[in-house]
Design an enzyme around this catalytic site. Structure first.
Site, short mmCIF file in Angstrom:
data_model
loop_
_atom_site.label_atom_id
_atom_site.label_comp_id
_atom_site.label_asym_id
_atom_site.label_seq_id
_atom_site.Cartn_x
_atom_site.Cartn_y
_atom_site.Cartn_z
N ASP A 171 -23.63 -4.10 61.84
CA ASP A 171 -22.76 -5.18 62.15
C ASP A 171 -23.18 -6.37 63.10
O ASP A 171 -24.09 -6.16 63.80
CB ASP A 171 -21.40 -4.36 63.16
N1 URA Z 1 -22.39 2.28 62.41
C1 URA Z 1 -21.52 1.21 62.98
O1 URA Z 1 -20.65 1.61 63.06
N2 URA Z 1 -22.24 -0.01 62.90
C2 URA Z 1 -23.28 -0.40 62.74
O2 URA Z 1 -23.77 -1.34 62.68
C3 URA Z 1 -24.31 0.64 62.17
C4 URA Z 1 -23.66 1.92 61.96
#
Ligand code: URA
Length: 230
Positions: free
Chosen positions: A101
């Protein structure tokens, strides 16, 4: 990227060898001999050494320490992308083996080897990924068993696969998953009524984020790291 770097990366010549070759008129860029190896090369330039095109090496594999605010995409109209941090010829041929993310930091793998990245991302391969998570609230002891048993996430038809939760401090933990659902770590903690404040990926399979890489830096994977993905 400089001409000497571009050529030394895709041949077995050192930068000094490239300089000598350029002075001897053995290197051309788009058909013109170039003797100054500090010349900047664009991704689309055709570089030849002794009349042979260079720049089509075997597959490439990199690890990047992703900073906050960068998106794991090759193009984005609003935010910088992880490819903006990469200074390699033909970098748009690279793809991301497991996205993070925009507000998650840490290990991102980039490659132009589709089969290799498939082994990381395919749900059938169950490749482990380890994250450090900082939570808004205290983590209850029974969260370990709940992660192990699997959790029901909103609008999902299957429980999450067994995941390992190691409580480090009251509101810090290390989580290892072997699947990659959308926002999975954040949603797993949300399912327990908690909220992830910071998330950082430390490991994918046996590949551990290199401590020497400051945020935004990247390096090539070693042959051992590449072959560890089976
Ligand atoms: N899980 C999440 O919530 N975000 C990420 O970026 C990776 C795994």
């Amino acid at each position: 990227m400089r001409l000497d770097k571009a050529v030394s990366q895709v041949t077995d010549l050192s930068r000094a060898d490239v300089k000598r070759a350029a002075r001897a008129g053995r290197i051309t860029v788009n058909g013109e001999p170039v003797s100054d190896t500090s010349t900047k090369i664009a991704e689309t330039d055709e570089i030849c050494l002794d009349g042979e095109t260079v720049g089509e090496p075997g597959p490439r594999y990199f690890m990047l320490n992703k900073p906050l605010g960068y998106v794991c995409a090759t193009k984005d109209s609003e935010h910088p992308t992880v490819l903006d941090l990469i200074d390699e010829p033909n970098k748009h041929q690279l793809h991301i083996a497991g996205r993070l993310d925009i507000d998650t930091t840490g290990l991102v793998l980039l490659t132009d080897d589709g089969q290799w990245s498939h082994r990381i991302t395919s749900p059938r391969h169950h490749c482990d990924k380890t994250y450090y998570a900082h939570l808004a609230d205290r983590i209850e002891e029974d969260a370990v068993a709940k992660f192990e048993k699997g959790l029901w996430l909103d609008s999902e038809k299957k429980r999450t696969r067994p995941a390992r939760l190691e409580i480090l401090f009251a509101n810090e933990a290390r989580v290892t998953l072997n699947e990659g659902r959308y926002h999975q770590v954040k949603r797993m903690f949300a399912a327990l009524g908690n909220r992830v404040l910071e998330l950082h990926r430390e490991r994918i399979g046996d590949i551990v984020l290199d401590e020497e890489l400051v945020e935004g830096d990247y390096r090539s994977l070693t042959p051992e790291e590449i072959s560890s993905v089976k």
